[in-house]
Design a protein around this motif. Sequence first.
Motif, PDB file in Angstrom:
ATOM      1  N   LEU A 196     -75.569  20.855 -48.893  1.00 19.63           N
ATOM      2  CA  LEU A 196     -75.919  19.799 -49.494  1.00 19.63           C
ATOM      3  C   LEU A 196     -74.599  18.633 -49.692  1.00 19.63           C
ATOM      4  N   PRO A 197     -75.075  17.389 -49.503  1.00 20.00           N
ATOM      5  CA  PRO A 197     -73.750  16.767 -49.768  1.00 20.00           C
ATOM      6  C   PRO A 197     -73.356  16.577 -51.080  1.00 20.00           C
ATOM      7  N   LYS A 198     -71.928  16.513 -51.261  1.00 19.25           N
ATOM      8  CA  LYS A 198     -71.274  16.439 -52.508  1.00 19.25           C
ATOM      9  C   LYS A 198     -71.352  15.312 -53.511  1.00 19.25           C
ATOM     10  N   ARG A 199     -71.257  14.364 -52.928  1.00 21.56           N
ATOM     11  CA  ARG A 199     -71.307  12.856 -53.522  1.00 21.56           C
ATOM     12  C   ARG A 199     -72.234  12.239 -52.617  1.00 21.56           C
ATOM     13  N   MET A 200     -73.295  11.659 -53.357  1.00 25.55           N
ATOM     14  CA  MET A 200     -74.250  10.723 -52.797  1.00 25.55           C
ATOM     15  C   MET A 200     -74.523   9.235 -52.971  1.00 25.55           C
ATOM     16  N   GLU A 201     -74.130   8.378 -52.067  1.00 20.44           N
ATOM     17  CA  GLU A 201     -74.428   7.105 -52.648  1.00 20.44           C
ATOM     18  C   GLU A 201     -75.088   6.428 -51.534  1.00 20.44           C
ATOM     19  N   ILE A 202     -76.098   5.634 -51.943  1.00 16.96           N
ATOM     20  CA  ILE A 202     -77.105   4.677 -51.237  1.00 16.96           C
ATOM     21  C   ILE A 202     -76.930   3.088 -51.473  1.00 16.96           C
ATOM     22  N   ARG A 203     -76.883   2.783 -50.202  1.00 16.80           N
ATOM     23  CA  ARG A 203     -77.010   1.387 -50.257  1.00 16.80           C
ATOM     24  C   ARG A 203     -78.336   0.724 -49.850  1.00 16.80           C
ATOM     25  N   TYR A 204     -78.616  -0.445 -50.600  1.00 14.91           N
ATOM     26  CA  TYR A 204     -80.259  -0.786 -50.881  1.00 14.91           C
ATOM     27  C   TYR A 204     -80.142  -2.323 -50.780  1.00 14.91           C
ATOM     28  N   ASP A 205     -81.362  -2.862 -50.297  1.00 17.35           N
ATOM     29  CA  ASP A 205     -81.701  -4.312 -50.202  1.00 17.35           C
ATOM     30  C   ASP A 205     -83.049  -4.234 -50.930  1.00 17.35           C
ATOM     31  N   LEU A 206     -83.458  -5.125 -51.854  1.00 18.26           N
ATOM     32  CA  LEU A 206     -84.803  -5.145 -52.326  1.00 18.26           C
ATOM     33  C   LEU A 206     -85.249  -6.648 -52.088  1.00 18.26           C
ATOM     34  N   ALA A 207     -86.620  -6.743 -51.918  1.00 23.13           N
ATOM     35  CA  ALA A 207     -87.066  -8.233 -51.759  1.00 23.13           C
ATOM     36  C   ALA A 207     -86.919  -9.176 -52.429  1.00 23.13           C
ATOM     37  N   ASP A 208     -86.666  -9.036 -53.829  1.00 20.49           N
ATOM     38  CA  ASP A 208     -86.157 -10.064 -54.828  1.00 20.49           C
ATOM     39  C   ASP A 208     -84.813 -10.610 -54.726  1.00 20.49           C
ATOM     40  N   GLY A 209     -84.081 -10.042 -53.679  1.00 21.21           N
ATOM     41  CA  GLY A 209     -82.529 -10.386 -53.268  1.00 21.21           C
ATOM     42  C   GLY A 209     -81.490  -9.723 -53.970  1.00 21.21           C
ATOM     43  N   ARG A 210     -81.893  -8.578 -54.643  1.00 22.11           N
ATOM     44  CA  ARG A 210     -80.928  -7.763 -55.328  1.00 22.11           C
ATOM     45  C   ARG A 210     -80.625  -6.814 -54.127  1.00 22.11           C
ATOM     46  N   ALA A 211     -79.420  -6.391 -54.398  1.00 24.40           N
ATOM     47  CA  ALA A 211     -78.676  -5.687 -53.186  1.00 24.40           C
ATOM     48  C   ALA A 211     -77.464  -4.768 -53.849  1.00 24.40           C
ATOM     49  N   GLY A 212     -77.066  -3.641 -53.543  1.00 30.03           N
ATOM     50  CA  GLY A 212     -75.972  -3.189 -54.083  1.00 30.03           C
ATOM     51  C   GLY A 212     -75.876  -1.548 -53.508  1.00 30.03           C
ATOM     52  N   THR A 213     -75.199  -0.722 -54.196  1.00 29.95           N
ATOM     53  CA  THR A 213     -74.951   0.570 -53.834  1.00 29.95           C
ATOM     54  C   THR A 213     -75.110   1.499 -55.212  1.00 29.95           C
ATOM     55  N   VAL A 214     -75.827   2.618 -55.175  1.00 33.06           N
ATOM     56  CA  VAL A 214     -75.949   3.271 -56.349  1.00 33.06           C
ATOM     57  C   VAL A 214     -75.697   4.880 -55.882  1.00 33.06           C
ATOM     58  N   VAL A 215     -75.193   5.491 -57.044  1.00 30.59           N
ATOM     59  CA  VAL A 215     -74.759   6.829 -57.059  1.00 30.59           C
ATOM     60  C   VAL A 215     -75.792   7.454 -57.491  1.00 30.59           C
ATOM     61  N   VAL A 216     -76.139   8.849 -56.539  1.00 32.12           N
ATOM     62  CA  VAL A 216     -77.391   9.515 -56.902  1.00 32.12           C
ATOM     63  C   VAL A 216     -76.961  10.637 -57.684  1.00 32.12           C
ATOM     64  N   LYS A 217     -77.490  10.743 -58.900  1.00 36.00           N
ATOM     65  CA  LYS A 217     -77.169  11.999 -59.753  1.00 36.00           C
ATOM     66  C   LYS A 217     -78.124  13.238 -59.734  1.00 36.00           C
ATOM     67  N   SER A 218     -77.726  14.250 -60.279  1.00 35.28           N
ATOM     68  CA  SER A 218     -78.280  15.478 -59.896  1.00 35.28           C
ATOM     69  C   SER A 218     -79.833  15.390 -60.442  1.00 35.28           C
ATOM     70  N   ARG A 219     -80.259  14.494 -61.501  1.00 35.27           N
ATOM     71  CA  ARG A 219     -81.450  14.483 -62.069  1.00 35.27           C
ATOM     72  C   ARG A 219     -82.258  13.726 -61.151  1.00 35.27           C
ATOM     73  N   ALA A 220     -81.786  12.890 -60.221  1.00 38.49           N
ATOM     74  CA  ALA A 220     -82.695  12.309 -59.124  1.00 38.49           C
ATOM     75  C   ALA A 220     -82.889  13.234 -58.005  1.00 38.49           C
ATOM     76  N   ARG A 221     -82.094  13.938 -57.611  1.00 36.44           N
ATOM     77  CA  ARG A 221     -82.226  15.016 -56.806  1.00 36.44           C
ATOM     78  C   ARG A 221     -83.199  16.192 -57.093  1.00 36.44           C
ATOM     79  N   VAL A 222     -83.279  16.470 -58.418  1.00 33.13           N
ATOM     80  CA  VAL A 222     -84.307  17.459 -59.125  1.00 33.13           C
ATOM     81  C   VAL A 222     -85.603  16.631 -59.181  1.00 33.13           C
ATOM     82  N   ALA A 223     -85.598  15.518 -59.374  1.00 41.46           N
ATOM     83  CA  ALA A 223     -86.939  14.888 -59.452  1.00 41.46           C
ATOM     84  C   ALA A 223     -87.538  14.913 -58.236  1.00 41.46           C
TER      85      ALA A 223
END
Length: 104
Positions: free
Chosen positions: A7-34
Amino acid sequence: MSTIPDLPKRMEIRYDLADGRAGTVVVKSRARVAFDLTRARRGWPVASDAPFLWVTFLTWRSLSDEGAFEGDFDDFQTACITAEMVGEDDAPPADPTGQDEHVI
């Protein structure tokens, strides 16, 4: 002998949303488990067989956990224009059934 997936150690995701928001989010363990729990409950394929579903779900869950997105996963799929892994560890995790695992 026990096995663990590669598994990757640190995960970051770059995203763009239809409402114009964009950014990068760090994926924490609870998201992986979910993802693991939701995948099993809904009968989804493993991450390596559905990498776009996996990264979109992780983005939604991570943004939801931070309070940056309100709505369910179906709403997020509609709102999400792009979601992609950032960095060298951008591949989905290995198949948890035992294929592609490292023995220790």
